[in-house]
Structures are given as structure tokens and as C-alpha cells.
Scaffold this active site. Structure first.
Site, mmCIF file in Angstrom:
data_model
loop_
_atom_site.group_PDB
_atom_site.id
_atom_site.type_symbol
_atom_site.label_atom_id
_atom_site.label_comp_id
_atom_site.label_asym_id
_atom_site.label_seq_id
_atom_site.Cartn_x
_atom_site.Cartn_y
_atom_site.Cartn_z
ATOM 1 N N HIS A 193 -3.603 -5.775 0.853
ATOM 2 C CA HIS A 193 -3.012 -5.998 2.176
ATOM 3 C C HIS A 193 -3.021 -7.477 2.550
ATOM 4 C CE1 HIS A 193 -2.584 -1.846 3.716
ATOM 5 N NE2 HIS A 193 -3.629 -1.575 2.950
ATOM 6 N N GLU A 200 -1.345 -8.830 4.810
ATOM 7 C CA GLU A 200 -1.214 -8.958 6.265
ATOM 8 C C GLU A 200 -2.561 -8.844 6.974
ATOM 9 O OE1 GLU A 200 -0.910 -6.246 4.608
ATOM 10 O OE2 GLU A 200 -0.897 -4.418 5.813
ATOM 11 N N CYS A 250 0.842 -1.200 0.000
ATOM 12 C CA CYS A 250 0.000 0.000 0.000
ATOM 13 C C CYS A 250 0.881 1.254 0.000
ATOM 14 C CB CYS A 250 -0.973 -0.053 1.180
ATOM 15 S SG CYS A 250 -2.384 1.039 0.990
#
Lengths: 222, 719
Positions: free
Chosen positions: A194, A196, A86
């Protein structure tokens, strides 16, 4: 495996990325942007999501001038691994480690939702665990994820199999639906989604897990 | 600079009534200076003093074994076990948001986040309850766009997940939108920070962003009605900078760990004035400020401007003098201003020095302690008109009238502009009832909801107030969270009108009774009055924000159904159609009484849901739109059809309270029946999930067609 997560004053996914690295047993250091060196023996540097310096002008532009960023670039030039997510992707394009730039979303609005993606190459330390052509879903959350690159850069990216991920739905207007790209040596990955945020069943999605587990194998070989 | 003379016009322009000014003269035994007049106006306005509502707010239940700190501090603090606490509050930013939607909403979010981290808590969740005028009103689209972008712009950059909230439309908000922002944070119970100063001669330190002229007089503006001079009020709106706020958060939390902080207070409404007075008042001390030391970003600022500036991202702190160097180093690291601007003094005095002149010298205690308090005249709201006949309507048309309205259509247009997953602990994103955030590194989770049905409140404030709490209780129970506590954001019109005051009194009575019965004490809150434009008030809107706990080892209850599962309805159905969403959306009517609220039934049924969580596949509470809307929403979210046995409109669309819709496997449903009987809970099979249609007693439509309407209506109306 030793991971370093850079922390700019406006980073806000730094802890999340550190947890991602920890989920594969990495030893993680958080590195402040005013530092000038990475911890000894760093295998991979994570550049996290967030708004590094508020990003009121061009996302990632000021972060690219931070003291630690010189160490990041040196690490990449030495062949070290780098994962930019990002805002991290934006920073990597600003440093020139990755080609292209991230512009304001075509719809002009911030977009936060889980999107459909295709893994375009399995020839990287980040994606080999998915398999080429794997259809996955990952969350995105950005205002400036509209990837652009000049035609030459695009044809090189395509020709060298460096497009790591493509959206399979309209998300932000990115050229060729590009969601993530690799560096020439395939050791630097920048992506808008993302992973994560999708590593744990409780989050309702584990499609991001393979990006981290892929790294474990690659690090063992590196 | 020559200060202006104190004239009647100047006094009136400060929102002070003549009897209030007389009180000031009596208190000082002299005429106030210009700066002092500004300070009084800031401290005595409705926004800061709660002078109209205080008498009634005192009646609310605020205590319980779970409450660590109730109202009066920056935010409420509630125990969640294992030495941890959730710290939360909801606050309005209505007037600024109407004048300048992006900045008004953004700084509303910034203000509430600061309230939370001032207490030593890291913000982990945000919500916002938004009320706008009619979709077709010329201002509505730009207000929606600006407010939503402002909420997102601030929260996303700061890095707090927005996990819930509400968006509603009604003509009464045409000239006065509501922006109620909620934030919750996580702290250790042994390191909560309070505002009361202690110790004489300790440095008073200014932290954060520099002071400008923005927001001068904002709190006074927020306590006035709007008229056609509104554009002139734009300079009283503050400008937000989430990047500075993020740094302020990290610097404050880092500083708190060093033990340097004696007390801390954020600069919100009425900035330096309010924060300094509050710290002194609570600690029984005086405060001396030297304004020459205040970091400013504009030239030639006067004492008056500095004392009333509402520049954002600022904090005031009393410091342990031995740790000043440690504190300064933390703020240097984050590149934030750090300036010693004064000290605590033993006398009861608020002394303001600027350029070697005394600009104000006031008795500090009196500024907050003797702020006027009114027992405003109020009249009870008359009983609502009886429900007139309801025309016949086809069940599918009735459903379409709801899901095609921006009030009940899917709101992904809004939610997708908010980062709902930053921090990677979000277990349930907005749009599916309560939002859920995992307590990082533990097996626990917290659920958040905000609720109010203004239609009910205007018809019967007491029932409406109780219903808002009951609905919050249900939303938390439906995800398997034990309701812990609540915060109230009371938005009303002009309290000087006895009918409006009657609404406020009635709503507080209802809220109080429900919070008591459902064990959800109010730990923080905010009152926003004078929400009127040209004399027309908004629908009374007492928003309830509530927090529930999902214990370690317990899984949240999901919100979706699997094809083949049965649909079970918990709670009693009487087909109450008065004041319903269907009446409002299908015919633009608001007659009849709101559905009665049975708090014992709420408690019984909510407890039943939570205690039988392992048998329940998916759950949702029933509220606006009754069984029909709940069944459609659950089916749509699950991508499967639903078939209900009922065909009659009151059964389908009635809004009887204390009800839940469950999706269960057949065996689990069979096991729930005796459990319900034993608990004295009414439960019934009402249909089943599966197929690709929505079918109400034989009247059916394609799920895909309905979903398409539901998914596009919001953007079509206001996007």
C-alpha cells in the site's frame, strides 16, 4: 491530471488512494461501480484496496463483472494508466488486464506489517522515481497476496522486465517473491503493498510517495 | 402455528425466576403468550437489563464539560473541539466467542461498530481486550486462533484500523474466555443521532440484512453460566457478514445526511425486541410492528423467532414520512433491504401482529421501565494475604520469565492479523502502548488504550478498579494525549454469589473514584456477568477503554530511544512486589496486596509528561513487570541496548504506580530536572540507552538473544 478512483461497495481504501492522487495535485473523481463510464478525460484509474464484494469466494471475481469494470478495461486498452492496489491488484488479474492470480497467503493468515521490497524496474510511470534496485519499505495488509502465474507467463514477465516490485523477505509465499507486476504496455500496475499508506512523514514512512510523484512526470509526457 | 403452553419448565428455560414470572402476571393481569414470554425474557435478562449492576453503575461519574452524551445511548459522545466529537464504547462478546470463537469474536466487533455508526459516527479505530485460559489448556490454542481470526476477519473487511488492545492468559479463563471489543468513531457535534423516537404515526423502518433464526435467545444465553451442555448452545451464536455491515455503514451515513432519520437504533442483543422497545421507551411512545413485512431469509419463521433473532447487520429507524422515497433510494443504491415494518403510536403499547394475529400486546414502558432491579447481597473482599518471602532470582532470569511468557512476549502474531493502517491515518500501530489515529483532515489526533490488571482486582477490587483507570490514564499521557473520557466493560462471575457481587461493587467504587480524580468520566459501557463454568468464576476483569486527545500543533510523544540517550524514571519507586507479574510468571504466585494507587500522583506525573512533551525523546508507562520490562521493551523496539543502574529485584520488577520511563538527550534531561522539581514530581536518572546488551546493575544478556525469545514466545505457546 485527472484521476478516477473506482468504488465498489466493499472498497475501504478508496479514500486513501484518492488522497494519494490528491497529494500530487490530481483532480480526483470517485466513480461508483454501477456507473458505466469514466469521467471525460480520465488519465489514470485507481482500483483501491478493500473487499470489493466481500470476497467470500475469489477476491475481485465479482468486481471484475461490475458495469464500471468494462469502462476500466476499455480505458486500459486505449493505453490509459491504471493503478491497482491490494484488492485492486486482485481485480486487475480477474479482468485479465494483468497475468496471474492472488491466492491465500502461504501462512494462511492475514498479514499486516511493513515489509522490505526492491524496485525491480524503473521503466514505468509508477516506478521511475525510485531508480532500479531501490530498497524500500511499504505496508502490506492482505489475506490473499500469494502471487502465482504459470511458467510461461512468469518467463514473459521476467523477460519483458515487467516485475515492478519484489519482496526481499518472506511475506505471503508469492512465486519469485513478486509483489507487483506491469502490463505489456507498462501502463497498468498491480501491487499488493500500500504506497498510499506511506506518503506522509506523520505515518512514519514516506517510501510510497515516489510512486505518486513518478506519475506526475509521466502524465506530463503522456 | 400452535404456540407452546406456558409451563414452569418453559419459564425456567427462558431464564426467568419464579418471582419475575409472578411480576409479569401482575403486570398483564393474564398469562403471557409464548411470544410475550420470549420478549420478557429478552428484556429482563441480565445482559439487557443490568438488573444486578444498575444500582452500582449509577454511582459512576458520567459528566463533565467534555461529555456530550453519557451512558444510555448506543455509545458515549465526547467533544474534541472544532465541532467534532469522538463516539465510543466497549462491549463484551464472551459467551458466543467461547462457543464459536470465529463468529463470536467477529460479531462482537460487528456489534460494537454498529453501536458507533448508529449515532452518525464513522468508525476510525478499534481495539480488543482478550482473556484466555492457560496456554497449555486443550481449548486455548483453538480459541486464540479463532478469536483473533474472527476479530481480524470482520474489522479488516469492514475497513476500520485495529490500533490496540490486550491479550492475557490465566487458568481462571480456561472455561470462559473474554472478548471485549472497543470501537470509536468520528462525528460532527451537530449531527449526532439518538434512539428516542418522536412523532406519532411515523414509519418504523427495518434496514440491512434479512432476519434468520441465528442467535434466537442469545441474550438469555449470555446471562447464564456454562456447564457441559455448552455444545447444545451453538445455534444461539450469530453469524457475521462484514460486507453487509460496510454497506450498512455507508448507507446509514448517507441517509443521515438527507435529514430523513428521526431516530435510529441498531439491532443487537435481543434484536427487534430490544431496538423497538428502546426507541419507544426513550421517546415516550408505543410501537406497532407488523412482522409480515420483516425481510426474512428462512421460511415459516414464527413471531417468537423474529422477535428474538439476533441476525447481524440490521437497524431499526423512525423515518420522516415525507422522505421515505429518498431513504429507499439510498438503500437501493447499496442493495440493502428496506422495509416499513410498523409505526409509532400514541398509546403505551408494544403491539406485535403476524399473519393477522396479535402475537403480543404489552405495555411498552413496563418492559424496560419495570425490568427487575436487584440490590444483590455482597460481602467486601477480605484483605489479601501478606506477601510471603520472595525467593532470590537472577535479574536476567526474572526478565526471561516475563518475556518468555505469552502474557508479556511480543504479540505481533496477533496484531499482524489485524489491519492497523486502513484509512491511512494511523500514527501509532498496536504493540507500543496507546494506538494513535489522526483526525482526518485536521491537525488533531486521538489516542486509544484498554487496560486492566485482573490480578490486582481479585486481590483488592477497589484498588484494582482504580488501577485500571490509572493505567489507561498513563498510557494516554505517555503518548502526549490528554485523557478525555472512558468506557468500562465489567466482566465478572455470578452476581448471585455475595463474594462475586463484592468484587463488582469494589471495582466500581475504585473505577468511580479514579475516573473522578483523573477527569475521565465513563460515557458508555457494558456489564458481562455469569462468566463462570461449573461454578468457578473468572478473575474479575473490569476492562477500561479510554480515549485521549492530541491537540493540533502538538506532536505525539514517541515510544523509542536513541543510542546515547539517558533513561529517566518519573514517579516514586518503593519496590512493591506483591501481586506482581514477576510473582505470577516466575513462581505462579498471586499473594500480597496490589500496589497502592495514588490518584493525585497519577495526575501530577501525567500532567508533567504531557506538558514537557518537547523535551522527551521517548516515553512509556510502567505497569506489569515494572522498570525492567519497560526498559527492555523500549530498548527492543528501538533496536538499541539499555543499561540500568539498579540491581535489586524489587527496584527492577516492583510495580509501583504513577511511573513513566523516559528516553532523553542529556541536555533535555537537564532541563526536565528543574521542571520536575517545580511541579513536585520525582524524577531520577536510572541508566542509559545504547550498546547491544541489556544490563541490569551488572547482570547482562545480549539484546538479540532476549529479543529472539521475546519475539517467538507467543507463537511458541499458543500460535
Amino acid at each position: 491530471m485527472k484521476a478516477a478512483v473506482l468504488v465498489f461497495p466493499g472498497s475501504n481504501c478508496d479514500r486513501d488512494l484518492a488522497e494519494g492522487f490528491r497529494s500530487i495535485g490530481a483532480d480526483v473523481s470517485m466513480v461508483w461501480h454501477k456507473d458505466t463510464v469514466l469521467p471525460e478525460g480520465t488519465d489514470i484509474v485507481g482500483v483501491p484496496g478493500g473487499f470489493s464484494f466481500g470476497d467470500y469466494l475469489r477476491c475481485g471475481a465479482i468486481a471484475a463483472q461490475s458495469p464500471i469494470t468494462r469502462a476500466l478495461v476499455a480505458h486500459a486498452k486505449r493505453g490509459g494508466f491504471v493503478l491497482g492496489i491490494c484488492n485492486g491488484f486482485q481485480v486487475l488479474t480477474e479482468t485479465g488486464l494483468l497475468p496471474g492470480a492472488l491466492m491465500r497467503n502461504a501462512g494462511l493468515k492475514f498479514v499486516c506489517r511493513t515489509v522490505d521490497l526492491r524496485v525491480e524496474t524503473d521503466d514505468s510511470a509508477f516506478t521511475h522515481g525510485y531508480g532500479k534496485g531501490a530498497e524500500i519499505r511499504l505496508p502490506v495488509a492482505h489475506h490473499d497476496g500469494n502471487y502465482v502465474a504459470d511458467p510461461d507467463a512468469l518467463s514473459r514477465l521476467t523477460g519483458e522486465d515487467r516485475i515492478a516490485l519484489r519482496y526481499t523477505e518472506a511475506v505471503n509465499g508469492s512465486v519469485d517473491n513478486i509483489a507487483g507486476v506491469l502490463s505489456e504496455n507498462r501502463r497498468v500496475l498491480g501491487l499488493m503493498p500500500h504506497p498510499e499508506r506511506a506518503i506522509d512523514a506523520a505515518q512514519g514512512n514516506t517510501d510510497g510517495k515516489a510512486m505518486f510523484t513518478s506519475l506526475t512526470g509521466a502524465m506530463a509526457l503522456a | 402455528m400452535q404456540e407452546p403452553e406456558i409451563t414452569d419448565d418453559l419459564i425456567a428455560a427462558h431464564g426467568l425466576k419464579s418471582d419475575e414470572f409472578a411480576e409479569i402476571l401482575k403486570l398483564l393481569d393474564r398469562e403471557p403468550t409464548f411470544t410475550e414470554l420470549g420478549i420478557f425474557s429478552a428484556m429482563w435478562n441480565e445482559h439487557c437489563s443490568y438488573k444486578s449492576s444498575k444500582k452500582w453503575l449509577r454511582t459512576l461519574p458520567t459528566e463533565g464539560p467534555q461529555v456530550i452524551c453519557g451512558p444510555g445511548e448506543n455509545a458515549g459522545v465526547v467533544d474534541i473541539g472544532d465541532g467534532q466529537a469522538v463516539v465510543f464504547k466497549m462491549e463484551s462478546h464472551n459467551h458466543p466467542s467461547y462457543i464459536e470463537p470465529y463468529q463470536g469474536a467477529a460479531t462482537g466487533v460487528g456489534g460494537i461498530l454498529r453501536d458507533v455508526f448508529t449515532m452518525g459516527a464513522r468508525p476510525i479505530a478499534a481495539m480488543n481486550s482478550l482473556s484466555f485460559g492457560r496456554p497449555e489448556h486443550p481449548k486455548t490454542r483453538s480459541l486464540v486462533a479463532g478469536v483473533v481470526e474472527g476479530v481480524g476477519g470482520y474489522g479488516n473487511a469492514f475497513g476500520v484500523p485495529t490500533v490496540g488492545g490486550e491479550v492475557r492468559f490465566d487458568a481462571s479463563y480456561d472455561g470462559n474466555c473474554l472478548v471485549n471489543a472497543f470501537a470509536a468513531g468520528l462525528a460532527d457535534t451537530d449531527s449526532i443521532f439518538y434512539s428516542a423516537a418522536s412523532g406519532v404515526g411515523r414509519p418504523v423502518v427495518y434496514l440491512g440484512a434479512k432476519t434468520g433464526r441465528d442467535g434466537v435467545g442469545g441474550a438469555t444465553m449470555a446471562s447464564a453460566e456454562f456447564d457441559d451442555t455448552i455444545e447444545e448452545k451453538r445455534p444461539t451464536v450469530q453469524v457475521g457478514d462484514p460486507f453487509t455491515e460496510k454497506r450498512l455503514l455507508e448507507a446509514c451515513l448517507e441517509l443521515m445526511q438527507t435529514g430523513a432519520v428521526v431516530s435510529i437504533q441498531d439491532m443487537g442483543a435481543a434484536g427487534l425486541t430490544c431496538s423497538a422497545v428502546e426507541m419507544g421507551d426513550k421517546g415516550g411512545l408505543g410501537v406497532r410492528l407488523n412482522l409480515d413485512a420483516v425481510p426474512v431469509r428462512e421460511e415459516n419463521m414464527t413471531a417468537y423467532e423474529m422477535m428474538l433473532s439476533e441476525s447481524q447487520e440490521r437497524m431499526l429507524m423512525v423515518l420522516d414520512p415525507d422522505k421515505e422515497d429518498v431513504a429507499r433510494a439510498v438503500f437501493d443504491k447499496w442493495d440493502l433491504d428496506f422495509a416499513v415494518v410498523g409505526e409509532t403510536i400514541a398509546e403505551d403499547r408494544f403491539l406485535i401482529l403476524h399473519g393477522n394475529e396479535v402475537k403480543a400486546d404489552l405495555p411498552l414502558k413496563a418492559l424496560s421501565g419495570t425490568a427487575p432491579e436487584y440490590d444483590r447481597k455482597w460481602v467486601p473482599t477480605p484483605a489479601p494475604a501478606a506477601l510471603a518471602d520472595v525467593p532470590a532470582i537472577d535479574a536476567m532470569d526474572a526478565l526471561r520469565s516475563l518475556i518468555g511468557s505469552p502474557n508479556y512476549a511480543a504479540k505481533q502474531w496477533v496484531w499482524e492479523q489485524y489491519d492497523s493502517q486502513v484509512m491511512a491515518d494511523t500514527l501509532r500501530t498496536p504493540g507500543q502502548g496507546a494506538g494513535i489515529i489522526r483526525v482526518h483532515g485536521t491537525g488533531k489526533a486521538l489516542a486509544f488504550t484498554s487496560d486492566v490488571t485482573p490480578r490486582y482486582v481479585v486481590a483488592d477490587p477497589e484498588t484494582g478498579g482504580a488501577q485500571a483507570v490509572a493505567e489507561a490514564y498513563r498510557n494516554l499521557s505517555a503518548v502526549g494525549a490528554k485523557p478525555l473520557s472512558s468506557t468500562d466493560n465489567l466482566n465478572f462471575g455470578n452476581p448471585e454469589k455475595p463474594a462475586i457481587m463484592g468484587q463488582l461493587v469494589g471495582a466500581i467504587k475504585g473505577i468511580g473514584a479514579a475516573c473522578l480524580a483523573l477527569d475521565m468520566p465513563i460515557v458508555s459501557g457494558n456489564v458481562s456477568l455469569y462468566n463462570e463454568t461449573d461454578g468457578a468464576g473468572i478473575l474479575p476483569t473490569p476492562t477500561i477503554g479510554a480515549v485521549g486527545l492530541i491537540a493540533a500543533g502538538e506532536a505525539p510523544i514517541g515510544g523509542t530511544a536513541q543510542p546515547g540517550q539517558v533513561a529517566l524514571l518519573v514517579g516514586e519507586t518503593h519496590g512493591h512486589i506483591g501481586c506482581s507479574a514477576l510473582l505470577a510468571e516466575a513462581w505462579g504466585r498471586r499473594d500480597g496486596a496490589p500496589p497502592p494507587v495514588d490518584l493525585e500522583a497519577e495526575r501530577r506525573n501525567g500532567t508533567f509528561i504531557r506538558e514537557n512533551r518537547t523535551l522527551i525523546g521517548g516515553a512509556t508507562d510502567l505497569s506489569d513487570g515494572g522498570l525492567a520490562l519497560a526498559a527492555f521493551e523500549m530498548a527492543e523496539a528501538s533496536g538499541t541496548g539499555v543499561s540500568l543502574d539498579a540491581a535489586d529485584i524489587p527496584t527492577l520488577f516492583g510495580e509501583d504506580q504513577a511511573r513513566y520511563l523516559l528516553a532523553c538527550n542529556f541536555d533535555a534531561a537537564e532541563a526536565l530536572m528543574p521542571a520536575a522539581a517545580q511541579a513536585g514530581v520525582t524524577i531520577a536518572y536510572v541508566g542509559k540507552f545504547g550498546g547491544d546488551t541489556v544490563n541490569f546493575g551488572g547482570d547482562s544478556a545480549s539484546l538479540a538473544d532476549l529479543a529472539s525469545l521475546y519475539r517467538t514466545a507467543f507463537a511458541a505457546a499458543v500460535g
